[in-house]
Design a protein around this motif. Structure first.
Motif, mmCIF file in Angstrom:
data_model
loop_
_atom_site.group_PDB
_atom_site.id
_atom_site.type_symbol
_atom_site.label_atom_id
_atom_site.label_comp_id
_atom_site.label_asym_id
_atom_site.label_seq_id
_atom_site.Cartn_x
_atom_site.Cartn_y
_atom_site.Cartn_z
ATOM 1 N N UNK A 168 11.139 -2.043 -7.106
ATOM 2 C CA UNK A 168 11.799 -1.615 -8.353
ATOM 3 C C UNK A 168 10.776 -1.052 -9.334
ATOM 4 N N UNK A 169 9.634 -1.713 -9.435
ATOM 5 C CA UNK A 169 8.591 -1.226 -10.333
ATOM 6 C C UNK A 169 8.081 0.147 -9.906
ATOM 7 N N UNK B 57 0.834 -1.204 0.000
ATOM 8 C CA UNK B 57 0.000 0.000 0.000
ATOM 9 C C UNK B 57 0.867 1.252 0.000
ATOM 10 N N UNK B 58 1.938 1.230 0.770
ATOM 11 C CA UNK B 58 2.831 2.396 0.828
ATOM 12 C C UNK B 58 3.485 2.651 -0.525
ATOM 13 N N UNK B 59 3.888 1.607 -1.203
ATOM 14 C CA UNK B 59 4.511 1.769 -2.522
ATOM 15 C C UNK B 59 3.538 2.402 -3.515
ATOM 16 N N UNK B 60 2.271 2.068 -3.391
ATOM 17 C CA UNK B 60 1.276 2.635 -4.309
ATOM 18 C C UNK B 60 0.966 4.088 -3.995
ATOM 19 N N UNK C 140 14.440 10.509 -5.466
ATOM 20 C CA UNK C 140 15.137 9.234 -5.621
ATOM 21 C C UNK C 140 14.619 8.244 -4.592
ATOM 22 N N UNK C 141 14.549 6.978 -4.997
ATOM 23 C CA UNK C 141 14.180 5.912 -4.075
ATOM 24 C C UNK C 141 15.259 4.854 -4.108
ATOM 25 N N UNK C 142 15.797 4.506 -2.958
ATOM 26 C CA UNK C 142 16.865 3.525 -2.865
ATOM 27 C C UNK C 142 16.378 2.326 -2.064
#
Length: 235
Positions: free
Chosen positions: A207-208, A155-158, A165-167
């Motif tokens: 990654x997506x 849910x957080x990724x959405x 930047x995201x690492x």
């Protein structure tokens, strides 16, 4: 000099009643009227003040002057971490605050040992936010990092607001070291898993969502250590 978080409107030359937590701390330290203290409300800078009056449960202070001093990192770093077990999350929040994290996002992942929801999650969040406040009082920060509500990783990724930047902490043999992957001075989100790390499916989802796999070197660090090591490097 004792420092206290006072999330109120602060104006130099005025008096303010300290919130209950700060008032209790003044009493525990056995401060007296006239004792110098520092107050900050999280909106920037800090105020030199003196204890004005100490009652049974109330403490007031006179605000003397404002100092526009900040002790933040040059880059905003937002930590998103699979919650470690036992009391390690407390330790992670405290140290991440000291190291300058702009925010902390507790996550529930497939391998999470700790699973929180409902009222228990709200209480834990409040506890961790208090830990962050105490760490700011100790280390000199004048801006308190927000500890976000516990969220499921997917849910957080959405839904997360995407920084520049995201690492993603990964054991991928081709992942670059974190110090080489983050360029520029823009905000960075650093995502790491709980004990056992993220699953392959979770890494693929990250990654997506735009996260770049990074490494912290050849050693496998504990969940709470990894997040702090990355913060120290990125800051």
């Amino acid at each position: 000099m004792p420092r206290f978080h006072c999330p109120l409107t602060l104006v130099a030359g005025s008096s303010v009643a300290l919130p209950p937590g700060a008032a209790r701390h003044v009493q525990v330290l056995r401060l007296q009227p006239g004792s110098p203290i520092v107050l900050f409300n999280g909106e920037g800078g800090e105020f030199d003040a003196v204890v004005e009056r100490i009652g049974r449960s109330e403490v007031s202070a006179q605000l003397v002057s404002h100092r526009a001093v900040e002790r933040e990192t040059a880059r905003e770093i937002h930590l998103a971490v699979g919650m470690p077990a036992n009391e390690r999350m407390d330790w992670l929040v405290e140290k991440a605050t000291e190291l300058g994290a702009a925010s902390i996002q507790p996550l529930t992942t497939q391998r999470s040992v700790v699973r929180l929801d409902g009222e228990r999650a709200q209480k834990k969040r409040g506890h961790w936010q208090a830990v962050a406040v105490a760490a700011c009082e100790q280390c000199g920060r004048n801006r308190v990092p927000v500890v976000a509500p516990v969220a499921m990783l997917d849910a957080w990724l959405r839904e997360r607001p995407a920084p520049q930047a995201g690492l993603l902490l990964s054991l991928d043999a081709h992942a670059r070291h974190v110090r080489d992957a983050a360029t520029g001075a823009g905000a960075v989100a650093f995502l790491s898993g709980p004990e056992g790390g993220l699953t392959t499916q979770e890494e693929d989802a990250a990654r997506a969502a735009g996260f770049t796999p990074v490494s912290l070197g050849p050693r496998v660090l504990r969940a709470e250590t990894a997040a702090l090591a990355a913060l120290a490097v990125l800051a």
